[in-house]
Design an enzyme around this catalytic site. Structure first.
Site, PDB file in Angstrom:
ATOM      1  N   ASN A  17       0.836  -1.212   0.000  1.00 38.30           N
ATOM      2  CA  ASN A  17       0.000   0.000   0.000  1.00 38.30           C
ATOM      3  C   ASN A  17       0.866   1.255   0.000  1.00 38.30           C
ATOM      4  OD1 ASN A  17      -3.033  -0.441   0.128  1.00 38.30           O
ATOM      5  ND2 ASN A  17      -2.288  -1.989   1.560  1.00 38.30           N
ATOM      6  N   HIS A 112      -7.969  -0.584   5.984  1.00 39.16           N
ATOM      7  CA  HIS A 112      -8.341  -1.842   6.643  1.00 39.16           C
ATOM      8  C   HIS A 112      -8.909  -2.791   5.595  1.00 39.16           C
ATOM      9  CE1 HIS A 112      -9.562  -4.525   9.821  1.00 39.16           C
ATOM     10  NE2 HIS A 112     -10.755  -4.612   9.259  1.00 39.16           N
ATOM     11  N   ASP A 148      -9.805   0.351  14.252  1.00 40.09           N
ATOM     12  CA  ASP A 148     -10.620   0.101  13.052  1.00 40.09           C
ATOM     13  C   ASP A 148     -11.995   0.758  13.135  1.00 40.09           C
ATOM     14  OD1 ASP A 148      -8.513  -1.356  12.028  1.00 40.09           O
ATOM     15  OD2 ASP A 148      -9.244  -3.249  12.831  1.00 40.09           O
ATOM     16  N   GLU A 177      -7.315  -2.177  -2.629  1.00 48.15           N
ATOM     17  CA  GLU A 177      -6.671  -1.292  -1.649  1.00 48.15           C
ATOM     18  C   GLU A 177      -5.727  -0.334  -2.360  1.00 48.15           C
ATOM     19  OE1 GLU A 177      -4.942  -3.133   1.869  1.00 48.15           O
ATOM     20  OE2 GLU A 177      -6.237  -4.867   1.647  1.00 48.15           O
TER      21      GLU A 177
HETATM   22  C1  GRF Z   1      -3.153  -4.594   4.004  1.00 48.44           C
HETATM   23  O1  GRF Z   1      -4.053  -5.622   3.719  1.00 48.44           O
HETATM   24  C2  GRF Z   1      -3.835  -3.530   4.811  1.00 48.44           C
HETATM   25  O2  GRF Z   1      -5.173  -3.363   4.523  1.00 48.44           O
HETATM   26  C3  GRF Z   1      -3.690  -4.045   6.219  1.00 48.44           C
HETATM   27  O3  GRF Z   1      -2.412  -4.642   6.255  1.00 48.44           O
HETATM   28  C4  GRF Z   1      -2.053  -5.057   4.935  1.00 48.44           C
HETATM   29  C5  GRF Z   1      -0.753  -4.406   4.634  1.00 48.44           C
HETATM   30  O4  GRF Z   1      -0.224  -4.835   3.406  1.00 48.44           O
HETATM   31  N1  GRF Z   1      -3.891  -2.989   7.170  1.00 48.44           N
HETATM   32  P1  GRF Z   1       0.974  -4.045   2.745  1.00 48.44           P
HETATM   33  O5  GRF Z   1       2.096  -4.025   3.754  1.00 48.44           O
HETATM   34  O6  GRF Z   1       0.493  -2.671   2.416  1.00 48.44           O
HETATM   35  O7  GRF Z   1       1.344  -4.816   1.521  1.00 48.44           O
END
Ligand code: GRF
Length: 218
Positions: A17, A112, A148, A177
């Site tokens: 992300n 989330h 959350d 995401e």
């Molecule tokens: C993601 O699924 C996010 O929604 C959650 O933790 C995960 C993190 O993944 N909070 P990354 O490190 O961004 O690949």
């Protein structure tokens, strides 16, 4: 264009992300720049990814502090030293105290992997599959002391398919995401949101990021 907002992304792991935010912020019209990536775990793979993208990446190992408060004071000092204006939590696996959250009220957002307020906490994909829900997704929200919870900025929905495993469903959600987090940051950084009665209102004329994934396989 008003000056771009200075953003820190807090991670604990792979940082996909974070990468989606870094890539979005390359666009000349993006209203934010990622000035710092910070992990509470020195071994987070995302730190190397951020450095390779030319972004300052630091680890503040929470285990080396005497407690949550001392850790958060160091975190706060680091963010202030870089004049950070918005904090994005992206897979940051430390609970934050009310003290820290209060300092970033309205300026800290989280992603989330579920359609909040359903499936707060961990193992969201497993739980969605076990319940047999047909729609699942992800949420970007402002951070409040309760985990959350907090006003919802944007959500993306995906279908749950009969053959899904937690991994296949998780991958479908993760792809969304990576779409919805940059949209939400764009909206917040451009001043397009205000919080009213615990709900996010989008300013007139602002691009609306609330999103339903168009993906629906035959
Ligand atoms: C993601 O699924 C996010 O929604 C959650 O933790 C995960 C993190 O993944 N909070 P990354 O490190 O961004 O690949």
């Amino acid at each position: 264009m008003s000056p771009r907002k200075r953003v820190a992304v807090l991670i604990s792991g792979r940082g996909s992300n974070m990468t989606s935010l870094v890539e979005a912020a390359r666009a000349p019209d993006f209203p934010a720049e990622i000035v710092l990536v910070l992990s509470n775990r020195p071994d987070a793979a995302g730190l190397a990814t951020a450095r390779a993208a030319g972004i300052e990446a630091l680890a503040l190992d929470h285990k080396t502090y005497t407690g949550r408060e001392e850790f958060e004071r160091a975190l706060q000092a680091t963010l202030e030293a870089r004049r950070v204006e918005i904090v994005c939590l992206a897979g940051f696996m430390r609970l934050l105290t009310a003290w820290f959250v209060a300092r970033w009220q309205g300026r800290m957002i989280n992603i989330h992997p579920a359609l909040l307020p359903s499936y707060k906490g961990l193992h969201t994909h497993e739980r969605a599959l076990a319940d047999g829900v047909k729609i699942h997704g992800c949420t970007v929200h402002f951070v409040v002391p309760e985990m959350d919870a907090g006003p919802i900025i944007a959500q993306a929905a995906v279908p749950v398919l009969d053959a899904d495993t937690p991994d296949s469903l998780g991958a479908r959600v993760l792809a969304q995401e990576h779409v919805v987090y940059p949209l939400a940051l764009r909206l917040v950084a451009s001043g397009g949101t205000r919080i009213e009665d615990g709900r996010v209102r989008v300013a007139d004329g602002a691009e609306r990021p609330a999103l339903v994934s168009p993906f629906f396989p035959a």
